[in-house]
Every structure is written in structure tokens, then in C-alpha cells.
Write a protein that holds these residues in place. Structure first.
Motif, PDB file in Angstrom:
ATOM      1  N   ILE A   1      41.655  33.948  34.303  1.00 47.40           N
ATOM      2  CA  ILE A   1      41.506  34.536  35.648  1.00 47.40           C
ATOM      3  C   ILE A   1      41.708  36.040  35.577  1.00 47.40           C
ATOM      4  N   LYS A   2      42.738  36.467  34.863  1.00 48.89           N
ATOM      5  CA  LYS A   2      43.024  37.910  34.726  1.00 48.89           C
ATOM      6  C   LYS A   2      41.837  38.649  34.118  1.00 48.89           C
ATOM      7  N   ASP A   3      41.177  38.011  33.149  1.00 48.76           N
ATOM      8  CA  ASP A   3      40.045  38.639  32.462  1.00 48.76           C
ATOM      9  C   ASP A   3      38.735  38.496  33.231  1.00 48.76           C
ATOM     10  N   GLY A   4      38.775  37.792  34.385  1.00 50.80           N
ATOM     11  CA  GLY A   4      37.571  37.626  35.193  1.00 50.80           C
ATOM     12  C   GLY A   4      36.589  36.618  34.635  1.00 50.80           C
ATOM     13  N   ASN A   5      37.039  35.740  33.744  1.00 50.85           N
ATOM     14  CA  ASN A   5      36.173  34.742  33.127  1.00 50.85           C
ATOM     15  C   ASN A   5      36.212  33.466  33.968  1.00 50.85           C
TER      16      ASN A   5
END
Length: 322
Positions: free
Chosen positions: A210-214
Motif C-alpha cells: 500500500i505504501k508503495d502504491g502497488n
């Protein structure tokens, strides 16, 4: 040495050590007479434990006094310190006084210094999740004790799936031992991937995705967790805790705070050395982005507690977060 001080966050490893010592010194036929367990958050119970440790053994075997959550290494009155000072040196070799606490002893206290002098002190801290070499070594050690033959790929898979959860590691490895039976073949990743349930570590992987936008990976991980019967609220608790830590660290970094110990205290992280690792994880994010994620997680928790369907609620939140 008849006094033992076990401390650290790995409550399962502490329980194993206590049980091993208990089995070693107690005669099972005289258990009711020579085994005593008390809660250590009350001064009167500490004094009672000292008195029990000084009591002669009844029948065969030795005496075992177990004090859980002992607060004496965090705070100690003058009266309790006096009792400790008088009685600990008198405990006979046939008695075993075990004090456990999840908190690191405050070495400034006279009571802690006294216990360090007369006790066998052992630290049971969890291995940090980023120290994968140590986690691999831990898996190999448990495998050796259970006579399991694991490939290196299987060891790495177990580290990724279980992380530093010692209790879960033993549960999963015991399951693999039953699966292997008398067959001493090498168990590879393919053999065990359908047997081992991934939970907390995958929840942390979900937070990272989630943090990496994946979003694709995040949705896949969320589905896998739910398919493995991981409670949705537990997943959200892990996500909220991780994003809260990241947010606090980023805010303090932007405020030009240099002392990792101060940051660790605010983020409720016991090991300040972990801060450098976490800073690297969020180096591409600003505090505004992280702060905007917390209300979404709070709403997700509310929706789940209101009875909304877990997968759809998680999926919607993941899309918003990514």
C-alpha cells in the motif's frame, strides 16, 4: 544460581524456558506442594514469592516459584527492596525463583542491581523483522530440534511467511514435522507453501505494498490473508500500527529531530536502531500523504466493526490508500 530473571517481548520463548526449568527441577508427584505461581504486579505477591522460595521442599524434587509480569525491575518501594535484600541471598539451592517481565529492567534501580547480582538474567527479545539472517538461523535451529530437513528456499519462505513470531514458528514447524512423519526427505518451498499459514508478516507486506502504491499486489495479499482465515480486524490493526509508526517517524524527520531514541519513544518502538531502517522505507513519502491515510484506516475499522463484508471493505480501502 536459584534466582532467574527472564525479560523481553518474546513471551512464547520465555514460557518455553520457564516450562523447561520447571520440568527439570520439579517432581510431578509433588507438584501441588512445591510449585507456586503468582502475579508480580503486586508488591505483596513478590514478598509471598520470596517466602515460598525460602520454604523447605516438601517430599521429593525441588521447589519452583514463578512470578509473572514482575514489576520489581521497573519500580520498587523501600519496604520491598528491604525484603529482597534480606531474603534473596538466603534462598537455598533446592528452590528456584523465576521472575519474568516483558519490559527491559531499569538498571538504575537498586532492586534491578540486586537481581543482576544474584540472578541468572536472560534477554528474550524478538529478532527484528529486518534481520533476516538471524531469522533464518532461528528457523534452522527449530528445524534441528524437530528433526526437520528443510531446503534453503523453504527456510527463506518460512521467514517471509512467519517473520519473528516465535509461537507461530513452533506451531507451523510442528505441523510440518507431523506432515513429514518418518520420511526424512528434504522439504522444499513447494512442499510447505500450502501448509504454512502466512499472517502477520504478510500483513506487513500488505502495508508495504500500500505504501508503495502497488494496488494489484496489495489486493492479492489481502485476499490471501482472508482466504487463510486471518481476522480482518487483526489485519487492520497491523496496518494501522505500521502506518502510525511511519507517520510519526516522518513527522519527526521533517521536524529535523536527529535523536533516534526520542523518535523511537514517540513511535513506541523498543529498539532505536530500527528507526534508521524505517526511515529508509518511507524516504519517498511526505508526512501529509501518510497523515491522509490514517482516517481511511480508521473508517475501514469502523466499517468492519459495523458488520460490513471484509473483502469488499478491505478492497475499497486499499484502492483509496494506493
Amino acid at each position: 544460581m536459584p534466582v532467574y530473571l527472564y525479560w523481553g517481548e518474546d513471551d512464547f520463548a520465555i514460557a518455553q524456558a520457564v516450562e523447561s526449568l520447571k520440568t527439570e527441577v520439579l517432581d510431578p508427584n509433588w507438584l501441588d506442594f512445591n510449585y507456586h505461581k503468582l502475579a508480580g504486579d503486586v508488591a505483596e505477591n513478590i514478598i509471598e514469592a520470596l517466602n515460598q522460595a525460602l520454604t523447605p521442599v516438601f517430599g521429593a524434587g525441588e521447589r519452583f516459584v514463578y512470578v509473572t509480569n514482575a514489576s520489581v525491575t521497573q519500580q520498587c518501594s523501600e519496604n520491598l527492596l528491604s525484603q529482597l535484600t534480606q531474603k534473596i541471598p538466603l534462598i537455598p539451592q533446592t528452590s528456584h525463583l523465576v521472575l519474568t517481565t516483558p519490559k527491559k529492567p531499569d538498571r538504575r534501580l537498586k532492586s534491578t542491581k540486586l537481581l543482576e547480582k544474584y540472578s541468572e538474567v536472560k534477554n528474550f527479545d524478538l529478532i527484528p523483522p529486518w534481520e533476516t539472517d538471524k531469522l533464518c538461523q532461528q528457523v534452522k535451529l527449530v528445524a534441528e530440534k524437530l528433526n526437520l530437513n528443510l531446503s534453503q528456499a523453504a527456510v527463506v519462505f518460512l521467514v517471509e511467511a512467519i517473520g519473528n513470531d516465535t509461537r507461530k514458528l513452533w506451531n507451523e514447524m510442528t505441523k510440518l514435522s507431523i506432515y513429514q512423519g518418518e520420511n526424512n526427505q528434504v522439504l522444499d518451498k513447494e512442499n510447505i507453501s500450502k501448509l504454512v499459514i502466512s499472517s502477520t508478516q504478510n500483513s506487513l507486506q500488505l502495508a508495504k505494498a500500500i505504501k508503495d502504491g502497488n494496488s494489484a499486489l496489495a489486493l492479492s495479499l489481502a485476499t490471501d490473508l482472508l482466504n487463510h482465515n486471518e481476522p480482518a480486524l487483526k489485519i487492520v490493526a497491523t496496518l494501522t500500527g505500521q502506518f502510525r509508526r511511519w507517520t510519526i517517524i516522518r513527522l519527526m524527520t521533517e521536524a529535523r529531530e536527529k535523536d533516534d531514541k526520542i523518535i523511537a519513544k514517540l513511535a513506541e518502538i523498543s529498539n532505536p536502531y530500527r528507526i534508521r531502517y524505517l526511515k529508509q522505507e518511507i524516504r519517498h513519502l511526505n508526512s501529509s500523504t501518510l497523515l491522509s491515510m490514517l482516517p481511511i484506516l480508521l473508517e475501514l475499522e469502523h466499517n468492519l466493526k459495523s458488520g460490513n463484508q471484509a473483502l469488499s471493505s478491505l478492497s475499497t480501502a486499499i484502492v483509496l490508500l494506493c
